[in-house]
Design a protein around this motif. Structure first.
Motif, PDB file in Angstrom:
ATOM      1  N   TRP A 145      51.162  33.479  38.964  1.00 12.60           N
ATOM      2  CA  TRP A 145      51.186  34.439  37.863  1.00 12.60           C
ATOM      3  C   TRP A 145      49.925  35.287  37.745  1.00 12.60           C
ATOM      4  O   TRP A 145      49.913  36.263  37.009  1.00 12.60           O
ATOM      5  N   GLY A 146      48.884  34.900  38.468  1.00 13.76           N
ATOM      6  CA  GLY A 146      47.619  35.621  38.360  1.00 13.76           C
ATOM      7  C   GLY A 146      47.354  36.571  39.500  1.00 13.76           C
ATOM      8  O   GLY A 146      46.222  37.030  39.694  1.00 13.76           O
ATOM      9  N   GLY A 147      48.397  36.884  40.274  1.00  9.47           N
ATOM     10  CA  GLY A 147      48.249  37.830  41.377  1.00  9.47           C
ATOM     11  C   GLY A 147      47.709  37.214  42.645  1.00  9.47           C
ATOM     12  O   GLY A 147      47.276  37.935  43.555  1.00  9.47           O
ATOM     13  N   GLY A 148      47.752  35.885  42.758  1.00 11.43           N
ATOM     14  CA  GLY A 148      47.204  35.204  43.910  1.00 11.43           C
ATOM     15  C   GLY A 148      48.167  35.084  45.077  1.00 11.43           C
ATOM     16  O   GLY A 148      49.111  35.867  45.222  1.00 11.43           O
ATOM     17  N   LEU A 149      47.949  34.070  45.889  1.00 11.15           N
ATOM     18  CA  LEU A 149      48.590  33.919  47.189  1.00 11.15           C
ATOM     19  C   LEU A 149      50.106  33.981  47.157  1.00 11.15           C
ATOM     20  O   LEU A 149      50.731  34.725  47.919  1.00 11.15           O
ATOM     21  N   LEU A 150      50.740  33.200  46.301  1.00  8.34           N
ATOM     22  CA  LEU A 150      52.201  33.134  46.284  1.00  8.34           C
ATOM     23  C   LEU A 150      52.817  34.407  45.707  1.00  8.34           C
ATOM     24  O   LEU A 150      53.898  34.823  46.127  1.00  8.34           O
ATOM     25  N   ALA A 151      52.122  35.013  44.760  1.00  5.23           N
ATOM     26  CA  ALA A 151      52.586  36.308  44.247  1.00  5.23           C
ATOM     27  C   ALA A 151      52.494  37.372  45.327  1.00  5.23           C
ATOM     28  O   ALA A 151      53.399  38.213  45.472  1.00  5.23           O
ATOM     29  N   GLN A 152      51.414  37.341  46.101  1.00  2.19           N
ATOM     30  CA  GLN A 152      51.244  38.298  47.199  1.00  2.19           C
ATOM     31  C   GLN A 152      52.302  38.098  48.276  1.00  2.19           C
ATOM     32  O   GLN A 152      52.740  39.043  48.916  1.00  2.19           O
ATOM     33  N   LEU A 153      52.731  36.856  48.457  1.00  4.75           N
ATOM     34  CA  LEU A 153      53.799  36.553  49.415  1.00  4.75           C
ATOM     35  C   LEU A 153      55.118  37.194  48.995  1.00  4.75           C
ATOM     36  O   LEU A 153      55.941  37.551  49.834  1.00  4.75           O
ATOM     37  N   GLY A 154      55.321  37.319  47.679  1.00  2.95           N
ATOM     38  CA  GLY A 154      56.565  37.874  47.164  1.00  2.95           C
ATOM     39  C   GLY A 154      57.472  36.844  46.544  1.00  2.95           C
ATOM     40  O   GLY A 154      58.603  37.154  46.154  1.00  2.95           O
ATOM     41  N   ALA A 155      56.994  35.585  46.429  1.00  6.94           N
ATOM     42  CA  ALA A 155      57.762  34.557  45.743  1.00  6.94           C
ATOM     43  C   ALA A 155      57.792  34.860  44.248  1.00  6.94           C
ATOM     44  O   ALA A 155      56.843  35.446  43.707  1.00  6.94           O
ATOM     45  N   ILE A 156      58.863  34.468  43.574  1.00  2.00           N
ATOM     46  CA  ILE A 156      58.990  34.757  42.150  1.00  2.00           C
ATOM     47  C   ILE A 156      59.236  33.472  41.357  1.00  2.00           C
ATOM     48  O   ILE A 156      59.861  32.534  41.841  1.00  2.00           O
ATOM     49  N   ASP A 157      58.726  33.450  40.153  1.00  2.00           N
ATOM     50  CA  ASP A 157      58.871  32.291  39.268  1.00  2.00           C
ATOM     51  C   ASP A 157      58.733  32.812  37.845  1.00  2.00           C
ATOM     52  O   ASP A 157      57.627  33.029  37.360  1.00  2.00           O
TER      53      ASP A 157
END
Length: 398
Positions: A145-157
């Motif tokens: 949620w803070g714009g880090g690794l998984l957000a950059q990957l394109g995963a959503i939650d």
């Protein structure tokens, strides 16, 4: 700033806070008689621990800076957090955002306790939870949620399938495996009425949990609430059917747990899928949740006392995968398999596997550190047989 959006986020914050006392009652009703009070005591204690950690350092690590894995220390003690304007392009001030997000680590940490309650030392639990919130929860929140690794990957939650449910469920499982089986298993649910009351409080709070994650009083908030309502209601029915088919009866504690299973599954998808998809997710969640606490647990033989892994860990993973299947670009702006884009599926798989590995390895390390600096994790056999209600709370229920 929008006063309507602000009012909804403030109300949602209070609703999410309510989930932890609700979980205390829910767990208390499912737990053992000798640990009834203690089972409810620990989640309430975590309200204090998690709140202080969030205020001192958690929010800064989760939402400060733009690192890939973790934030910075610019907001220690919530310094430089505005209560009148937003630096995140929201219609609510940063202070309201910090408040709402601060309710999530409380319930996340409280969920963990269900896997090991009654056989872990309270001193060890306090130390472990404090470390876990800093070194596991905060980085995960930042990465998603803070714009880090998984957000950059394109995963959503949308509201916490990975950050809250997979992380807490996997952590509970690892602790349960490290601590081992109970010496004296007297695990017969003692207060079905507590399960219902606590489950109802969880349910109501979850509407704020998911709908409030829209961070505005808008159409996405309405969609998230409708989806949460539908998925949880349908999951009650499928859990009840599964329980009846297996045991020849359906129980109040069971179908209430079914509602929770549906809530878990819809959490990552609430603002991304159409209501018809929420119904399907609820149908799946009831069966998967029941299988998680029966077939899966029995097959592998681990002692997950109150099924934190079975409902939250497995349910969170299933919800994250189904989010990739049913995400509708016309609704939530992200295309999934139903829109012909399968790339979200592998992104979700990567996020799930990463979260499992991060939580599992981190939990093992932090548990070992806890044993070194605080106390052994496990009660002795005689202490466990006596029960924490008698040891710590000077109460024995007849």
């Amino acid at each position: 700033m929008n006063t309507g959006d602000l009012a909804w986020v403030l109300i949602s914050s209070a609703l999410v806070w309510l989930m932890t006392p609700g979980l205390a009652l829910f767990y208390g009703g499912l737990g053992e008689k000798r640990n009834l009070l203690h089972t409810m005591f620990v989640p309430v204690l975590i309200i204090g621990i998690a709140t202080l950690v969030w205020f001192v350092v958690g929010y800064s690590l989760a939402f400060g800076g733009s690192g890939s894995v973790i934030g910075n220390l610019n907001h220690l003690f919530m310094t430089n957090v505005s209560f009148t304007k937003s630096t995140k392009d929201l219609t609510i001030p940063d202070g309201a955002f910090a408040l709402f997000q601060g309710m999530f680590p409380i319930i996340t940490a409280a969920i963990i306790t269900g896997s090991v309650i009654g056989r872990v030392r309270i001193k060890a639990m306090i130390v472990f939870i404090t470390l876990w919130l800093i070194f596991i929860y905060s980085p995960l929140a930042h990465m998603v949620w803070g714009g880090g690794l998984l957000a950059q990957l394109g995963a959503i939650d949308f509201a916490g399938g990975t950050v809250v449910h997979i992380s807490s469920g996997v952590t509970g499982l690892v602790l349960a495996l490290m601590i081992g089986h109970r010496h004296h298993d007297k695990h017969i649910p003692v207060r079905p009425s507590y399960v219902l009351i606590g489950g109802a409080l969880l349910w109501v709070g979850w509407f704020g949990f998911n709908s409030g994650s829209a961070l505005a009083a808008n159409g996405t908030a309405v969609l998230a609430l409708v989806n949460t309502w539908l998925a949880s209601a349908v999951s009650v029915l499928t859990w009840g059917i599964a329980e009846y088919k297996r045991h020849g009866r359906a129980t109040l504690a069971g179908i209430t747990s079914g509602g929770v299973a549906g809530l878990v599954a819809i959490t990552p998808a609430a603002g991304f899928v159409a209501p018809w998809a929420a119904v399907i997710m609820g149908l799946v969640a009831g069966f998967i949740g029941f299988a998680g606490i029966t077939f899966v647990k029995n097959s592998f033989g681990y002692d997950d006392t109150l099924d934190a892994f079975g409902i939250h860990g497995i349910g969170g993973a299933v919800g994250a995968i189904l989010t990739a299947v049913f995400a509708d670009k016309s609704i939530g702006g992200v295309a999934g398999v139903i829109n012909g884009d399968v790339s979200l599926l592998w992104k979700q798989f990567v996020a799930i596997l990463f979260t499992i590995a991060f939580a599992a390895i981190g939990t093992f390390i932090l548990a070992k550190i806890t044993e070194f600096i605080a106390a052994p994790l496990r009660l002795t056999a005689s202490e466990e047989a006596q029960g924490y209600d008698s040891i710590l709370h000077d109460l024995t229920l007849e």
